[in-house]
Every structure is written in C-alpha cells, then in structure tokens.
Design an enzyme around this catalytic site. Structure first.
Site, PDB file in Angstrom:
ATOM      1  N   GLU A  19       0.815  -1.215   0.000  1.00 40.55           N
ATOM      2  CA  GLU A  19       0.000   0.000   0.000  1.00 40.55           C
ATOM      3  C   GLU A  19       0.844   1.258   0.000  1.00 40.55           C
ATOM      4  O   GLU A  19       0.444   2.282  -0.547  1.00 40.55           O
ATOM      5  CB  GLU A  19      -0.942   0.014   1.213  1.00 40.55           C
ATOM      6  CG  GLU A  19      -1.797   1.269   1.290  1.00 40.55           C
ATOM      7  CD  GLU A  19      -3.019   1.111   2.160  1.00 40.55           C
ATOM      8  OE1 GLU A  19      -3.479   2.111   2.703  1.00 40.55           O
ATOM      9  OE2 GLU A  19      -3.532  -0.019   2.287  1.00 40.55           O
ATOM     10  N   LYS A  20       2.030   1.154   0.609  1.00 37.26           N
ATOM     11  CA  LYS A  20       2.864   2.353   0.732  1.00 37.26           C
ATOM     12  C   LYS A  20       4.332   1.934   0.738  1.00 37.26           C
ATOM     13  O   LYS A  20       4.665   0.765   1.006  1.00 37.26           O
ATOM     14  CB  LYS A  20       2.502   3.128   1.998  1.00 37.26           C
ATOM     15  CG  LYS A  20       2.585   2.310   3.272  1.00 37.26           C
ATOM     16  CD  LYS A  20       2.168   3.104   4.494  1.00 37.26           C
ATOM     17  CE  LYS A  20       0.686   3.269   4.607  1.00 37.26           C
ATOM     18  NZ  LYS A  20      -0.016   2.009   4.962  1.00 37.26           N
TER      19      LYS A  20
ATOM     20  N   ASP B 280      -3.272  -2.573   3.035  1.00 36.57           N
ATOM     21  CA  ASP B 280      -3.605  -2.639   4.456  1.00 36.57           C
ATOM     22  C   ASP B 280      -4.848  -3.507   4.655  1.00 36.57           C
ATOM     23  O   ASP B 280      -5.720  -3.572   3.780  1.00 36.57           O
ATOM     24  CB  ASP B 280      -3.851  -1.234   5.011  1.00 36.57           C
ATOM     25  CG  ASP B 280      -2.556  -0.484   5.274  1.00 36.57           C
ATOM     26  OD1 ASP B 280      -1.483  -1.099   5.175  1.00 36.57           O
ATOM     27  OD2 ASP B 280      -2.619   0.733   5.562  1.00 36.57           O
TER      28      ASP B 280
ATOM     29  N   ASP C  61      -7.892  -3.636   5.540  1.00 35.73           N
ATOM     30  CA  ASP C  61      -9.214  -3.060   5.744  1.00 35.73           C
ATOM     31  C   ASP C  61      -9.842  -2.820   4.382  1.00 35.73           C
ATOM     32  O   ASP C  61      -9.220  -3.067   3.350  1.00 35.73           O
ATOM     33  CB  ASP C  61      -9.151  -1.773   6.570  1.00 35.73           C
ATOM     34  CG  ASP C  61      -8.244  -0.712   5.954  1.00 35.73           C
ATOM     35  OD1 ASP C  61      -7.938  -0.812   4.745  1.00 35.73           O
ATOM     36  OD2 ASP C  61      -7.837   0.214   6.663  1.00 35.73           O
TER      37      ASP C  61
ATOM     38  N   TYR D 274      -0.635  -2.323  13.397  1.00 37.54           N
ATOM     39  CA  TYR D 274      -1.455  -1.520  12.486  1.00 37.54           C
ATOM     40  C   TYR D 274      -2.390  -0.584  13.257  1.00 37.54           C
ATOM     41  O   TYR D 274      -3.216  -1.038  14.059  1.00 37.54           O
ATOM     42  CB  TYR D 274      -2.272  -2.457  11.595  1.00 37.54           C
ATOM     43  CG  TYR D 274      -3.177  -1.767  10.618  1.00 37.54           C
ATOM     44  CD1 TYR D 274      -2.659  -1.118   9.509  1.00 37.54           C
ATOM     45  CD2 TYR D 274      -4.555  -1.773  10.803  1.00 37.54           C
ATOM     46  CE1 TYR D 274      -3.500  -0.495   8.600  1.00 37.54           C
ATOM     47  CE2 TYR D 274      -5.399  -1.156   9.904  1.00 37.54           C
ATOM     48  CZ  TYR D 274      -4.867  -0.516   8.804  1.00 37.54           C
ATOM     49  OH  TYR D 274      -5.691   0.115   7.914  1.00 37.54           O
TER      50      TYR D 274
ATOM     51  N   ARG E 273      -4.821   1.788  12.294  1.00 41.35           N
ATOM     52  CA  ARG E 273      -6.166   2.210  11.886  1.00 41.35           C
ATOM     53  C   ARG E 273      -7.184   1.091  12.138  1.00 41.35           C
ATOM     54  O   ARG E 273      -8.031   0.803  11.306  1.00 41.35           O
ATOM     55  CB  ARG E 273      -6.160   2.621  10.416  1.00 41.35           C
ATOM     56  CG  ARG E 273      -5.295   3.846  10.138  1.00 41.35           C
ATOM     57  CD  ARG E 273      -5.193   4.131   8.659  1.00 41.35           C
ATOM     58  NE  ARG E 273      -4.293   5.256   8.407  1.00 41.35           N
ATOM     59  CZ  ARG E 273      -4.667   6.424   7.896  1.00 41.35           C
ATOM     60  NH1 ARG E 273      -5.932   6.619   7.584  1.00 41.35           N
ATOM     61  NH2 ARG E 273      -3.798   7.385   7.695  1.00 41.35           N
TER      62      ARG E 273
END
Length: 644
Positions: free
Chosen positions: A7-8, A104, A106, A328, A330
């Site tokens: 993701e990043k 991530d 989610d 993580y 979030r």
C-alpha cells in the site's frame, strides 16, 4: 516474475526485508529481489474518480440544470502527483506472471490495490492474485503473514464495500455541494458550501450541541441529607430518594427542583428514628479495559493529553511506519488473536526497554494470564493496537510519540494484571415514609487499576466512604438532623476531540429513527477509524468549526449552513444507515448494486428539499473558502476534497 504490491513505500521496504530472497536492487519505484521477483508499492490511492467535466465538458461550469450528475459508467484517472508511480506499477503488473496484493487489512486498503489491478487489466488476464494481510511491520510478523497467503477473490466483498463508499461520497458530495453553493450564490453568498454524507452530520452534531449550551438555563436543585447514628452511636449519612409521589417536583433525572419540598422533608426527619429496610453487600470485579482501537485511543489521548484526533492518528502512523513500535494503527477492533499470547513476554520486555515510566509496571505482569482480550472470534481484518516486540536502539521518540506509546503499552500491560475487585455495600433506611440510601465501597484488590493514576481516563474516581457502621436489616437508627444541599444544574459541555470521536463511534445514541438506532448499536458508527480524525480536521480547514482551547465549536458559517439544509442532510440517520449497509456489504449481507440504486433514488429526493430562501442567512457570513474571481454568471468554484 511474482509482483508484490504494497500500500505504501514503508510497507514495501519492510516486506522486501522479510522475503527469503531479500538481497536485491532498489530501482525507480520498486525493489527487485535476488530471484527476480519484485516488490512495488502504491502511495495511497494512485487513482481517483474522474471529475464531472470528464463525462461532459459542460459540467466544468456549475449549473443547476446539470444536477444531479450521475455517471452511468464510472471512470478513473491517475492522480497528478503520483502518476509516475502508477505508470511503473502498470508496466510491472503487465509483466508479472503472478501477483500478491499487500494492501492494508481493511476495506480501503483492499480497494486501493484492487483498483490498480483492475486499471492495469490484471483481473481480466487470468493471472493468479493472492492476498497477504499484514498488521505488524516487524520482520517476523511479515514472514509469518507471507506463509498465510489467500486468494484475493475471497476479499471481493471488502473491495465492493469500499467501492460503494467512494462512489457514494462522490455522488452525494459533488451534487449537494454544487446545489448548495449555487443556491447560496443566488442569495448573495460568494463561497463554496461543501456538503458531505459524513462531514455535514458531524457538523450538525456540533451545531446542535452549541445551541443546547447557549439555550441552557441553569436552575437549582436540592438534595436532602440525613445525618444518622447507628445503634452503637456511630455517625453516617444517607441521601433521600424521592418517591413517585414527588415526580411532579423533579426533573427528568429525578432531581428535586422544589426547595420548599426539600426543606419540609429535612425538617420532618430531624430528631426521628429510622429503620434499616435493606442491606446489600456485593463483591464486584472489574476486568481490565481492552487494548485500544484507534477511536478509543483517540478518546483517551484527547482526555489525557489534549491531543487532537488527527495528531493521534499521525503519531500512530509514525510509531507504526517509522519506529515499528506498534501494530497496524487504523484498527476498529479491540481484541487479539489467541496465538499472539505467546509473544507477551517478548513484548513486555520491549516495553520495559522502550518506556522507562512503565518499567516498574512491567515487573508486576503475569504473562501466563490470559483474559477475554484474546478472542479469535472477535478479531476482524485487523486486531487491537498493541506494542510490537521491537526495542529502540539509538532512536528516540518525540514528546507526542512517547505519550501515545505509553498509553498503548500501559493498556497492553493491564491485560496481565489481576482483575480489580471491591466490596460494595448499599443500605436503605426508612425514616417516616421516606427512603434514604447510603453506600460504601472498599477495595479488595487494586489489580490493573494500580497502573492508572488519578485523573486518567480509566482511573477510579470513587468518592464513596470505604466503610459503613455495622448495620443489619431491622436495626433502628436515629436522625440527628436533616440537611438541605442546594446544587446547580450544569449545561451540556461543548464537544472536544474526545467526545466528538466518541459520538461518531456511538452514533446510534444520536440517531432519531428507532429502527436505525437498533441496527447501528453494534456497527462502527459514523465514518471509519481511518477517516474520523480527518473529518474533524476538514471541518476546521473549511471554517465550519473552530477550536476554542480543547473545545470544538461551530463557526457562523457552520451554523448558517446547517440552518439552510434539510434535516436528512444534517442529522446522522441517513448516512449512518448507509454505514450499516456498507458494513453489511463487507460481510456479504448486502450488495453493491442495491446500495447504489437506493442512493440514486434517494439523492434527488434530498436535493429537492434544498430551497433557495433557506440560504438568506448566509449573505452576511464569512465564506469558508477564499473567494475566487470569476466571470459574472459563472458557477465554477474550487472543488472541495472528496471522501467526506
């Protein structure tokens, strides 16, 4: 060639280090491993929904006759600032023989990579696509996740939910913002009136609370205290409990508003005998608070340190990505996988090294203890936020990083302390015809509460006496005197970051429709863990709310906007119901098509209730956005950020 898409960049670097063939070459936009496999990354969302003018050039100018704008075939375009990385990823995807989705864990992380895969044609190519779920950037945790790859198609519902959310935000935000801004313009207001399916109901909560505070009239209420003696002459006090016969003299909370009534009771019980009618003694136990979700952490950090919700999120991201000290961040979950319990000793040693204020607390843990926090059935795509086993070496934490890390670590350590137990005694005494209640609370074992100082969000602020005289049912007591204590009702308090985040999380309490309130009781609430802090920040940037110390208050522009909109747009009922449907899509209990069709049906109904005269009050209000010069009659305006 196998392509891993993170993701990043920070996740990509950690992923590359954990792979068996980790020695490789860093290239532009990717890392090539020794065996030829490649790790690349997104930088958040590389794609965004196309602007209205992409579908029709006439939409560049804002006109009422264009509304509602509803794309039939949704188009995406690369973000200007990250287009280079998008092009790199597209080339790598076309070249790869298999793919691993490492977004991530989610719904947003699922969509973020899925949309790039779809854009590059990977989903139609037949190439195998696997899913890797990583909650922890430590090498050991990543290596373990890489052994548990799943078929990416198993997460289609998660992606569909995020897709519905993003398109719903676009439809509602674009159309309502253009409509309200144009209606405001007709009434002489020159700014952009940004409206969103989440941000506007949140603003509505603040405006409503401000009005309640402003309109509140303080009034006195009265308590009657009986000063008593036990059969052995020991002094104690008890408070009058008004009966149903006194209801007309009390407010909704049962407080006595009549001074004359209170004085009469006090006078009548003076120098009178009383009789003990009930004695209840209970041993009560209180389990440690569960490890944090993001919202619960934001609430406690705001109460404890006055940190804004966005500051807490940013600090958590730094602790997660830069320092790798927490899992993580979030997360909307407060439970842990049962197999994580085996890491408790290692994590506690890391806390002891990383957080000097908790060194003595680390000495008191019993890591063989396993409480309700470890529950596989209650862990969703991610688990609670806890410290990792990583120990700091030469790096040091900033002030906010140290504070937030200590909160997370303390909450984790509490899981390995005994339960907090206490004896509670409640005695009712009948004096003439009135009931008087007295209570005492004696701590048996401090347990986990020993970790929390007075004034902290989870400390015990008990004001009850520790002991009462020995009293048994039927005992006779004597009232020396009755005392009237006058108190004042207090207005509701303005929202703070803590209380507004809590209101968004428990939005069912603020929903007017009883059927929706019932649905939302066990769902996530208004917004998501990842977006709530950003919504508060956005409302501040747009000059709809302002900070006054710790308080969040509506500006004149915010109040005027809410006054100008129909109730559906300013209360949480509609958007909270959408959130429950989005959650249902995640769990395959609803589908994308039904959700979008319902939105397309409801949107024109809501828009039809926005009437021009409602915006007259905005004319003298300072515009929330900087005014831009434009030709007379043009409706082009700066477009606010999507997604809120």
């Amino acid at each position: 060639m196998k392509l891993y898409i993170a993701e990043k960049p920070s996740l990509a670097r950690a992923l590359a280090s954990a792979l068996p063939q980790s020695k490789g070459a860093k290239e532009d936009g990717c890392i090539t491993l020794a065996n030829g496999d490649v790790v690349s990354w997104c930088i958040g969302h590389l794609l965004e929904l196309a602007e209205p003018e992409h579908y029709n050039p006439d939409y560049k100018k804002w006109r009422l006759e264009h509304l509602p704008i509803v794309p039939q075939d949704w188009h995406y375009q690369g973000k200007t600032q990250t287009r280079k990385q998008l092009n790199i990823l597209v080339k790598l995807i076309k070249k790869a023989s298999s793919l691993v989705h490492v977004g991530d864990p989610d719904r947003e992380g699922q969509l973020l990579v899925d949309e790039v895969l779809h854009y590059a044609g990977a989903t139609k190519s037949g190439k195998p696509i696997q899913r890797c779920l990583i909650n922890d950037l430590n090498t050991k945790a990543i290596a373990k996740a890489l052994t548990q790859l799943k078929d990416n198609r198993d997460f289609a519902a998660l992606s569909s939910s995020a897709l519905a959310r993003s398109r719903a935000d676009w439809l509602y935000g674009i159309n309502m913002t253009r409509l309200c801004s144009l209606k405001g313009q007709q009434q002489g207001f020159s700014g952009v009136l940004s409206v969103g399916r989440v941000q506007t109901p949140v603003l509505g909560l603040v405006v409503k609370r401000d009005a309640e505070v402003a309109q509140f009239l303080t009034q006195p209420f009265y308590e009657v205290i009986a000063h008593l003696q036990s059969p052995k002459g020991e002094p104690f006090t008890a408070k009058w409990q008004p009966s149903s016969a006194c209801k007309e003299y009390c407010d909704e909370e049962g407080r006595v508003l009549s001074k004359a009534l209170a004085q009469n009771v006090a006078q009548r019980i003076t120098q009178q005998n009383g009789q003990v009618t009930t004695v209840k003694k209970q041993r009560k136990k209180l389990n440690a608070p569960l490890p944090y979700s993001l919202s619960s952490l934001q609430v406690d950090a705001s109460k404890r340190f006055g940190l804004a919700a966005k500051a807490v999120l940013d600090t958590c991201q730094s602790l997660y990505e830069k320092h790798k000290l927490i899992t993580y961040p979030r997360s909307d979950c407060r439970y842990l996988p049962e197999d994580h319990h085996s890491e408790a000793s290692t994590i506690c040693r890391a806390i002891n090294k990383n957080c000097p204020p908790l060194q003595s607390a680390c000495e008191g843990v019993n890591t063989t203890q396993k409480n309700a926090a470890w529950n596989n059935k209650k862990v969703t795509a991610h688990h609670a936020i806890i410290p990792t086993a990583r120990q700091l070496s030469s790096q040091t934490l900033s002030g906010d990083e140290a504070k937030v890390y200590e909160l997370i670590a303390r909450q984790y350590l509490a899981q390995f302390y005994p339960v907090h137990s206490f004896d509670e005694t409640a005695v009712t005494i009948k004096i003439l015809t009135g009931d008087f209640l007295t209570k005492a609370k004696r701590i048996v074992e401090e347990g986990w509460r020993a970790l929390y100082s007075k004034g902290s969000p989870t400390s015990d602020n008990n004001t009850l006496p520790r002991e009462l005289p020995a009293l048994n049912k039927g005992d006779t007591t004597f009232c020396n005197t009755g005392e009237v204590i006058e108190k004042q009702t207090s207005p509701p308090k303005p929202y703070t970051d803590a209380t507004l985040i809590a209101a968004m999380t428990g939005i069912n309490k603020h929903v007017q429709d009883a059927s929706i309130r019932k649905i939302l009781k066990d769902t996530d609430g208004l917004g998501t863990e990842a977006t709530r802090a950003g919504i508060l920040d956005l409302l501040t940037q747009r000059n709809f709310i302002e900070r006054k110390g710790k308080n969040l208050c509506a500006t004149d522009a915010g109040k005027a906007l809410i006054a100008s909109l129909p109730g559906e747009a300013t209360t949480p009922d509609m958007t909270a119901h959408w959130e429950s449907l989005l959650d249902a899509i995640c769990h395959k209990q609803a589908n994308y098509q039904d959700f979008m069709q319902n939105l397309e049906r409801v949107l024109p109904e809501v828009m039809s209730k926005v009437e021009g005269e409602r915006f007259r009050g905005l004319k003298s209000t300072r515009a929330p956005f900087k005014k831009r010069k434009r030709p007379q009659g043009s409706a082009s305006k700066p477009r606010p950020k999507k997604g809120a």
